[in-house]
Structure formats: C-alpha cells, structure tokens
Design a protein around this motif. Structure first.
Motif, PDB file in Angstrom:
ATOM      1  N   LEU A   1     -23.022 -44.335   6.315  1.00  0.00           N
ATOM      2  CA  LEU A   1     -23.711 -43.049   6.224  1.00  0.00           C
ATOM      3  C   LEU A   1     -23.351 -42.366   4.918  1.00  0.00           C
ATOM      4  CD1 LEU A   1     -23.089 -41.637   9.839  1.00  0.00           C
ATOM      5  CD2 LEU A   1     -25.128 -42.815   9.019  1.00  0.00           C
ATOM      6  N   GLU A   2     -24.243 -41.492   4.482  1.00  0.00           N
ATOM      7  CA  GLU A   2     -23.937 -40.643   3.340  1.00  0.00           C
ATOM      8  C   GLU A   2     -24.381 -39.219   3.654  1.00  0.00           C
ATOM      9  OE1 GLU A   2     -25.951 -42.055  -0.092  1.00  0.00           O
ATOM     10  OE2 GLU A   2     -27.962 -41.799   0.729  1.00  0.00           O
ATOM     11  N   ILE A   3     -23.740 -38.258   3.016  1.00  0.00           N
ATOM     12  CA  ILE A   3     -23.979 -36.845   3.310  1.00  0.00           C
ATOM     13  C   ILE A   3     -25.275 -36.369   2.679  1.00  0.00           C
ATOM     14  CG2 ILE A   3     -23.091 -34.505   2.969  1.00  0.00           C
ATOM     15  CD1 ILE A   3     -20.266 -35.706   3.062  1.00  0.00           C
ATOM     16  N   VAL A   4     -26.063 -35.617   3.454  1.00  0.00           N
ATOM     17  CA  VAL A   4     -27.246 -34.922   2.944  1.00  0.00           C
ATOM     18  C   VAL A   4     -26.804 -33.494   2.641  1.00  0.00           C
ATOM     19  CG1 VAL A   4     -29.604 -34.184   3.439  1.00  0.00           C
ATOM     20  CG2 VAL A   4     -28.768 -36.360   4.342  1.00  0.00           C
ATOM     21  N   GLU A   5     -26.674 -33.149   1.380  1.00  0.00           N
ATOM     22  CA  GLU A   5     -26.020 -31.904   1.014  1.00  0.00           C
ATOM     23  C   GLU A   5     -26.741 -30.667   1.540  1.00  0.00           C
ATOM     24  OE1 GLU A   5     -23.109 -29.627   0.034  1.00  0.00           O
ATOM     25  OE2 GLU A   5     -23.040 -31.816  -0.168  1.00  0.00           O
ATOM     26  N   ALA A   6     -28.079 -30.683   1.576  1.00  0.00           N
ATOM     27  CA  ALA A   6     -28.808 -29.512   2.080  1.00  0.00           C
ATOM     28  C   ALA A   6     -28.471 -29.251   3.546  1.00  0.00           C
ATOM     29  CB  ALA A   6     -30.316 -29.727   1.910  1.00  0.00           C
ATOM     30  N   GLU A   7     -28.380 -30.317   4.332  1.00  0.00           N
ATOM     31  CA  GLU A   7     -28.027 -30.159   5.742  1.00  0.00           C
ATOM     32  C   GLU A   7     -26.542 -29.836   5.891  1.00  0.00           C
ATOM     33  OE1 GLU A   7     -29.295 -33.660   7.811  1.00  0.00           O
ATOM     34  OE2 GLU A   7     -31.431 -33.218   7.553  1.00  0.00           O
ATOM     35  N   ALA A   8     -25.711 -30.377   4.997  1.00  0.00           N
ATOM     36  CA  ALA A   8     -24.285 -30.096   5.052  1.00  0.00           C
ATOM     37  C   ALA A   8     -24.011 -28.606   4.845  1.00  0.00           C
ATOM     38  CB  ALA A   8     -23.535 -30.924   4.006  1.00  0.00           C
ATOM     39  N   GLU A   9     -24.802 -27.968   3.985  1.00  0.00           N
ATOM     40  CA  GLU A   9     -24.654 -26.527   3.770  1.00  0.00           C
ATOM     41  C   GLU A   9     -24.941 -25.755   5.059  1.00  0.00           C
ATOM     42  OE1 GLU A   9     -23.586 -24.656   1.343  1.00  0.00           O
ATOM     43  OE2 GLU A   9     -23.062 -26.379   0.096  1.00  0.00           O
ATOM     44  N   VAL A  10     -25.932 -26.208   5.810  1.00  0.00           N
ATOM     45  CA  VAL A  10     -26.259 -25.561   7.079  1.00  0.00           C
ATOM     46  C   VAL A  10     -25.110 -25.726   8.067  1.00  0.00           C
ATOM     47  CG1 VAL A  10     -27.863 -25.522   9.028  1.00  0.00           C
ATOM     48  CG2 VAL A  10     -28.728 -25.903   6.719  1.00  0.00           C
ATOM     49  N   VAL A  11     -24.509 -26.922   8.100  1.00  0.00           N
ATOM     50  CA  VAL A  11     -23.377 -27.167   9.004  1.00  0.00           C
ATOM     51  C   VAL A  11     -22.220 -26.242   8.654  1.00  0.00           C
ATOM     52  CG1 VAL A  11     -21.643 -28.853   9.722  1.00  0.00           C
ATOM     53  CG2 VAL A  11     -24.033 -29.554   9.454  1.00  0.00           C
ATOM     54  N   ARG A  12     -21.892 -26.136   7.382  1.00  0.00           N
ATOM     55  CA  ARG A  12     -20.791 -25.256   6.980  1.00  0.00           C
ATOM     56  C   ARG A  12     -21.102 -23.802   7.320  1.00  0.00           C
ATOM     57  NH1 ARG A  12     -20.003 -29.291   2.860  1.00  0.00           N
ATOM     58  NH2 ARG A  12     -21.725 -28.462   1.605  1.00  0.00           N
ATOM     59  N   ARG A  13     -22.360 -23.421   7.155  1.00  0.00           N
ATOM     60  CA  ARG A  13     -22.761 -22.053   7.496  1.00  0.00           C
ATOM     61  C   ARG A  13     -22.529 -21.776   8.980  1.00  0.00           C
ATOM     62  NH1 ARG A  13     -28.975 -19.612   6.938  1.00  0.00           N
ATOM     63  NH2 ARG A  13     -28.769 -18.020   8.575  1.00  0.00           N
ATOM     64  N   ILE A  14     -22.893 -22.740   9.834  1.00  0.00           N
ATOM     65  CA  ILE A  14     -22.719 -22.577  11.284  1.00  0.00           C
ATOM     66  C   ILE A  14     -21.241 -22.410  11.617  1.00  0.00           C
ATOM     67  CG2 ILE A  14     -22.891 -23.782  13.498  1.00  0.00           C
ATOM     68  CD1 ILE A  14     -25.509 -25.031  12.457  1.00  0.00           C
TER      69      ILE A  14
ATOM     70  N   PRO B   1     -12.683 -39.958   5.829  1.00  0.00           N
ATOM     71  CA  PRO B   1     -12.607 -38.777   4.945  1.00  0.00           C
ATOM     72  C   PRO B   1     -13.818 -38.619   4.037  1.00  0.00           C
ATOM     73  CG  PRO B   1     -11.056 -40.500   4.257  1.00  0.00           C
ATOM     74  CD  PRO B   1     -11.572 -40.903   5.594  1.00  0.00           C
ATOM     75  N   HIS B   2     -14.489 -39.718   3.723  1.00  0.00           N
ATOM     76  CA  HIS B   2     -15.663 -39.624   2.846  1.00  0.00           C
ATOM     77  C   HIS B   2     -16.843 -38.943   3.529  1.00  0.00           C
ATOM     78  CE1 HIS B   2     -16.282 -43.211   5.261  1.00  0.00           C
ATOM     79  NE2 HIS B   2     -17.550 -43.233   4.914  1.00  0.00           N
ATOM     80  N   LEU B   3     -16.765 -38.755   4.871  1.00  0.00           N
ATOM     81  CA  LEU B   3     -17.856 -38.111   5.605  1.00  0.00           C
ATOM     82  C   LEU B   3     -17.523 -36.668   5.980  1.00  0.00           C
ATOM     83  CD1 LEU B   3     -18.920 -41.020   8.004  1.00  0.00           C
ATOM     84  CD2 LEU B   3     -19.973 -40.332   5.845  1.00  0.00           C
ATOM     85  N   ARG B   4     -16.389 -36.149   5.519  1.00  0.00           N
ATOM     86  CA  ARG B   4     -16.003 -34.791   5.860  1.00  0.00           C
ATOM     87  C   ARG B   4     -16.988 -33.791   5.235  1.00  0.00           C
ATOM     88  NH1 ARG B   4     -11.731 -31.849   7.540  1.00  0.00           N
ATOM     89  NH2 ARG B   4     -10.338 -33.660   7.623  1.00  0.00           N
ATOM     90  N   ILE B   5     -17.466 -32.846   6.043  1.00  0.00           N
ATOM     91  CA  ILE B   5     -18.344 -31.771   5.580  1.00  0.00           C
ATOM     92  C   ILE B   5     -17.652 -30.420   5.690  1.00  0.00           C
ATOM     93  CG2 ILE B   5     -20.425 -30.460   6.201  1.00  0.00           C
ATOM     94  CD1 ILE B   5     -21.872 -33.030   6.717  1.00  0.00           C
ATOM     95  N   VAL B   6     -16.878 -30.239   6.768  1.00  0.00           N
ATOM     96  CA  VAL B   6     -16.222 -28.954   7.031  1.00  0.00           C
ATOM     97  C   VAL B   6     -14.746 -29.052   6.660  1.00  0.00           C
ATOM     98  CG1 VAL B   6     -15.660 -27.260   8.830  1.00  0.00           C
ATOM     99  CG2 VAL B   6     -17.843 -28.473   8.898  1.00  0.00           C
ATOM    100  N   PRO B   7     -14.220 -28.075   5.914  1.00  0.00           N
ATOM    101  CA  PRO B   7     -12.781 -28.095   5.598  1.00  0.00           C
ATOM    102  C   PRO B   7     -11.936 -28.157   6.865  1.00  0.00           C
ATOM    103  CG  PRO B   7     -13.915 -26.436   4.291  1.00  0.00           C
ATOM    104  CD  PRO B   7     -14.912 -26.939   5.285  1.00  0.00           C
ATOM    105  N   ALA B   8     -10.793 -28.830   6.784  1.00  0.00           N
ATOM    106  CA  ALA B   8      -9.960 -29.057   7.963  1.00  0.00           C
ATOM    107  C   ALA B   8      -9.530 -27.749   8.618  1.00  0.00           C
ATOM    108  CB  ALA B   8      -8.726 -29.887   7.573  1.00  0.00           C
ATOM    109  N   GLU B   9      -9.163 -26.730   7.791  1.00  0.00           N
ATOM    110  CA  GLU B   9      -8.708 -25.456   8.350  1.00  0.00           C
ATOM    111  C   GLU B   9      -9.824 -24.780   9.135  1.00  0.00           C
ATOM    112  OE1 GLU B   9      -8.714 -26.300   5.202  1.00  0.00           O
ATOM    113  OE2 GLU B   9      -6.590 -26.724   4.777  1.00  0.00           O
ATOM    114  N   LEU B  10     -11.050 -24.831   8.609  1.00  0.00           N
ATOM    115  CA  LEU B  10     -12.184 -24.201   9.285  1.00  0.00           C
ATOM    116  C   LEU B  10     -12.524 -24.936  10.582  1.00  0.00           C
ATOM    117  CD1 LEU B  10     -14.497 -22.166   9.413  1.00  0.00           C
ATOM    118  CD2 LEU B  10     -15.820 -23.664   7.886  1.00  0.00           C
ATOM    119  N   PHE B  11     -12.504 -26.262  10.545  1.00  0.00           N
ATOM    120  CA  PHE B  11     -12.809 -27.035  11.751  1.00  0.00           C
ATOM    121  C   PHE B  11     -11.779 -26.740  12.840  1.00  0.00           C
ATOM    122  CE2 PHE B  11     -13.089 -30.590  14.619  1.00  0.00           C
ATOM    123  CZ  PHE B  11     -14.423 -30.921  14.625  1.00  0.00           C
TER     124      PHE B  11
END
Length: 539
Positions: free
Chosen positions: A165-178, A265-275
């Motif tokens: 898998l690879e990260i889709v950055e536009a969707e990753a931004e939505v995940v971080r926002r949530i 680790p290459h699939l991490r989207i959310v920082p560990a502290e936030l998760f």
C-alpha cells in the motif's frame, strides 16, 4: 436406451475464465454421445462457489426443470461441480432421485447414495483444507509487512506489488483532521457533519456518518480505531463465516490473543502521540455487556423515522418530564434539512390515540377486512381470467414441446425439423413465463383471528389507560404494542404547526392469510395534549 440428458457445469473463481465452462460442457457432451443420450438442456454457473447453492441461478433452474420432467439424467464432469457441501449435495441427490432423474459424473459414472456420501465428505474436507491454506498464506503476507485485507481509507494499492500500500496524501489529511478534532473534544457526529458540509467524499462514496468515524468498539473498526494509521498492520481481528441458511458471509470478532500484528512505519499517517491520545479518550467508553442490555426504554424506541429523509430519530435533549427527539442524519451527518425537535411524549400519545381511534373497536377491524377484500377482488378481476388463460397456454406449450421432443427421439421428425419446432416452442414458453411472472398473484381472502383481535383490543385499552393515569408504560404493554407497529414516520410541517404522524403496522398479527405488505394508518395532525384530530371517517 436413449435418455433425455441435461448438462451442468460450474467454476468457482472469478480469476478463472469461461473457458472452464466450455471445457466441462464439451466433456459432458462427449460422454452423453457415447452413452446414446439426447441432450435437451445445458445449465452453467459462472464464478460461483460450490460451498453453497445460494446465488446459483443455473443450478436452481436445473432443479426446476427436473421437477417439470424436462430430462431423465443429469451429466456433470464431477460431483463437486454440483456442490462441495455435504448437506446440499445430499439434498440435491435426494430431490433428483425423487423426480426419477439420475446423476452421472463423467469420471465416476452413475451416482449412488454411497458415492454421494463420500464425495460430499471429500468436498467438505477440501473446503476446510482450502480455508486453512488461505489463512496460512495471509498470515505469511502479514509477516512480510504487507496488507492482507481490504484497502483502508487513506491508502491505495501499489500496482504490480500485491499487498503493498501507499499513502494517498489528500485522504491522509482528512484522517489527521478527524483525529485532531476528536482529540480536541469534538464528537464524531459533529466531525461527520463538518466533513459533509465541506464536500469531502466519504470512504464509501456516500456521506460521512458518526459510525464511520467512531466504529464499533467490539470489532475495533472505524477511522479512530484503525491501527494502520499508527503504522501497525493488525490482522485476524475477525473471522468470516457463511450463514448456512442465506449463503452470505458474516464476520465474527476473534479474541485478541488470535490477532497478528507487525510494524509498518512507512504507512503511518497519524503521529504516535495523537493516536495514543485518541485511544486513551476512547478507552473511557466500553460497550455494554449482554447482561447490561435492557428492553427499549420507550414505546417507540427504534421505530421512529424522519419524514424528510427516512433516517432514524434519537433523543436530543430532556428538560423535566419533556424529552425531545431529532433526526439523526440532521445531527450526525448534517445531511437532512429537518433540524426541528419534537416532543416524544406528544408523539407517543398521538400514536396510541390513533391506534385506539382506528382499531379500538372490533367493528373497525371487520370493516377494514371487508373493504380490503372487496378492493383486492376489484383490482384483480380482470387479471384472474388473463392469468388462467396464460397458465393454460403454458401447459399446452409444454405438452407440445414434450411431444416434439419424443417425435425427434423416435425419428419421426428429423433433427432439423425438431430444432425449428423446439426453438419456436421455447420462444413462446419464455414469453408466457415472463408474462406470468409480471402478473400479480390472485388475492388471498384474509380472515380475522378473533382471539388475537380481542388481545389486541385489550392491549390498546391498557396502553391508553397507562398513559392517561401515570404516563408510564409497563414492559409487557410496550412489548405487545411493538409487535404490531413496524414504523412511525414523523413528517415536518410549516413553522408553528404540529407534525404529521404516520404509523405502519403488521396485518399478519391480527389476520389469517394476511398479505405481506403493511397497513398504513393515517393518523391526521397531532395536536399537543389531545392526540390526533379526527381523521376522515372510515379506514
């Protein structure tokens, strides 16, 4: 002696091709020719598993043709083409034998009860062994740090690299926002509403819901609970099993000890502290155990629907003895314009008043039955004769078809003459069957169930008295009335006006041979404190 033969073929995976079907049929045709059989029908299911008969239209069509006496022998490449399930294979053999149809497998010859038992057992063991091998293979995929499941929101598969898998950055931004909004204290319904308002496409392409974000705490799904956003691949959290009655796959949670986890680790989207902050916040909420589940608190719990969008309605606030409800989609997804709150106590009183007014007297129910039967007979008066005529013609066509086939077998008709005649009859039969399928069934004359009617009338009376005396309903009274009510729709009206209420109830509870459709009771306009205004006389 020549027999009329039907052929059946099947392949199980959409990774295979239709070539498999043609190869099986050619093998069966050659076998039929050697046996001197006349092939009269061919059936084939494409990309259908042998684990169940559900969804296999050709197999079911073959069984229908057998019941109609269309053939004498069924020829298959092997018995596992019919089914790999012990119960299904034995059942099909039993029914075909009852119809005088024998089963012949190209590789095994004529099937008998011993062969059916052995082949059914072998087929079941094959499926079980295959499932174990698939799970073993998926476990290996996970150990390699690749994904063994479906594509999560925020990722896309890497072409040519299965499981990568690879990260889709536009969707990753939505995940971080949530995650950021939830950690800041925003409830999932507000987050979903803002995402819908901003026009952000949901994972399934419809609309964001609170459940999409929050997930199920028992299954650990949903955006906020997906460990892949924390750079971890966790597999085997659920097992997929087939319901033996429906053939549908359903998921069941596995114990945490059965989970398999590897770092990614290459699939991490959310920082560990936030998760971790979100995980800590969610850990304060735990699903109720089965022993803590209660009966519905209110008479209409789970039955209320918004008349503007069809969504459910839920508690929106309580002040003293007044409880207000609101459209769930308006509060969670923010996709419904009906943001108006309603007093649930007034709606309950209106529904009870409407039930009592419409069906509080046995004469009302008798009148409804009389009118319903008369209307059904009137609407179907012309259809009955037309349906009977079509059914008689279908029977005549089937007889002509059989007669032509017999003449061809006896050599009275040449193969060319028989083909022309049989094709004509097949075409006419298809037209008639289509016509019959689209014609309404003749109406059933419904009859009252006196004992149930009396129980129902007593229940409505007790319901009204409970509301009038104390405003509280006993669990028995609530359970009884909920047997009859299937849905209560609250329709918004102009500002300052009370809502319209529509109740749907199940006729089958008080009538014999009742139709499956539900009876709609138009209650009229609800007025606070007085229930429903008098509706149009009659039902």
């Amino acid at each position: 002696m020549s027999k009329r033969a039907a052929l059946y073929a099947r392949y199980s995976s959409d990774l295979q091709t239709d070539r498999s079907i043609e190869d099986q049929l050619n093998l069966c045709r050659s076998f039929a020719e050697k046996q001197g059989h006349q092939i009269v029908a061919e059936f084939h299911d494409h990309a259908k598993s042998g684990a169940s008969i559900m969804g296999r239209d050709a197999l079911l069509g073959m069984m229908d043709a057998a019941r109609d006496g269309a053939f004498d022998v069924l020829i298959v490449e092997a018995l596992d083409r019919i089914s790999r399930d012990q119960e299904d294979l034995a059942g099909i053999f039993k029914r075909l034998t009852h119809e005088g149809v024998e089963i012949c497998a190209v590789h095994d010859g004529r099937a008998d009860i011993i062969q059916i038992g052995i082949r059914g057992l072998v087929g079941a063991l094959f499926l079980q062994d295959l499932a174990h091998k698939v799970r073993r293979g998926l476990a290996g995929v996970v150990r390699d740090g690749r994904s063994a499941g479906g594509k999560a929101y925020g990722y896309k598969p890497v072409l040519g690299m299965p499981g990568e898998l690879e990260i889709v950055e536009a969707e990753a931004e939505v995940v971080r926002r949530i995650f950021e909004e939830y950690a800041a204290g925003a409830p999932p319904r507000d987050i979903a509403g803002r995402l819908n308002r901003d026009g952000i496409e949901a994972p399934r392409g419809t609309e964001w819901q609170a459940s999409t974000i929050n997930g199920n705490m028992k299954r650990f799904n949903g955006i906020l609970q997906n460990p892949i956003y924390d750079g971890r691949i966790v597999w085997n959290r659920v097992s997929m099993v087939k319901d033996p009655d429906t053939g549908r796959r359903i998921s069941r949670p596995n114990p945490e000890s059965a989970w398999q986890e590897v770092p990614a680790p290459h699939l991490r989207i959310v920082p560990a502290e936030l998760f971790q902050a979100v995980a800590d916040a969610k850990s304060r909420y735990r699903p109720f155990s089965k022993t803590m589940k209660r009966n519905p608190k209110r008479l209409l719990s789970g039955l209320l629907r918004c008349g503007a969008c069809g969504g459910g309605m839920s508690i929106h606030g309580k002040m003293g003895n007044v409880t207000r409800i609101k459209c769930t989609k308006a509060t969670e997804a923010r996709t419904c314009e009906n943001k108006r709150p309603y007093v649930i106590e007034d709606i309950e009183a209106g529904v009870v008043s409407g039930l009592k007014q419409h069906f509080g007297d046995p004469r009302s129910i008798e009148y409804f039955v009389t009118v319903y039967n008369a209307e059904q007979q009137r609407l179907s008066a012309g259809d009955g004769a037309e349906r009977e005529k079509a059914a008689q013609r279908l029977a005549a066509v089937n007889k002509s078809f059989q007669r032509a086939a017999d003449l061809a077998i006896d050599g009275v008709l040449s193969s060319e003459e028989a083909k022309v005649r049989l094709d004509e009859l097949r075409a006419e039969r298809a037209v008639i069957e289509t016509k019959l399928a689209t014609m309404p069934e003749p109406p059933n004359v419904v009859q009252l169930r006196p004992a149930v009617v009396n129980r129902y009338l007593g229940m409505v009376k007790a319901l009204a008295m409970d509301l009038q005396d104390s405003g509280e309903l006993s669990d028995d009274v609530k359970a009884t009335v909920r047997e009859l009510i299937s849905k209560v729709t609250v329709y918004p009206t102009s500002s300052g006006q009370p809502p319209m209420i529509e109740v749907e109830g199940f006729l089958s509870k008080v009538l014999d041979d009742a139709p499956e459709q539900k009876l709609k009771i138009r209650g009229g306009v609800m007025v606070a404190g007085s229930g429903f205004e008098p509706p149009t006389p009659g039902l």
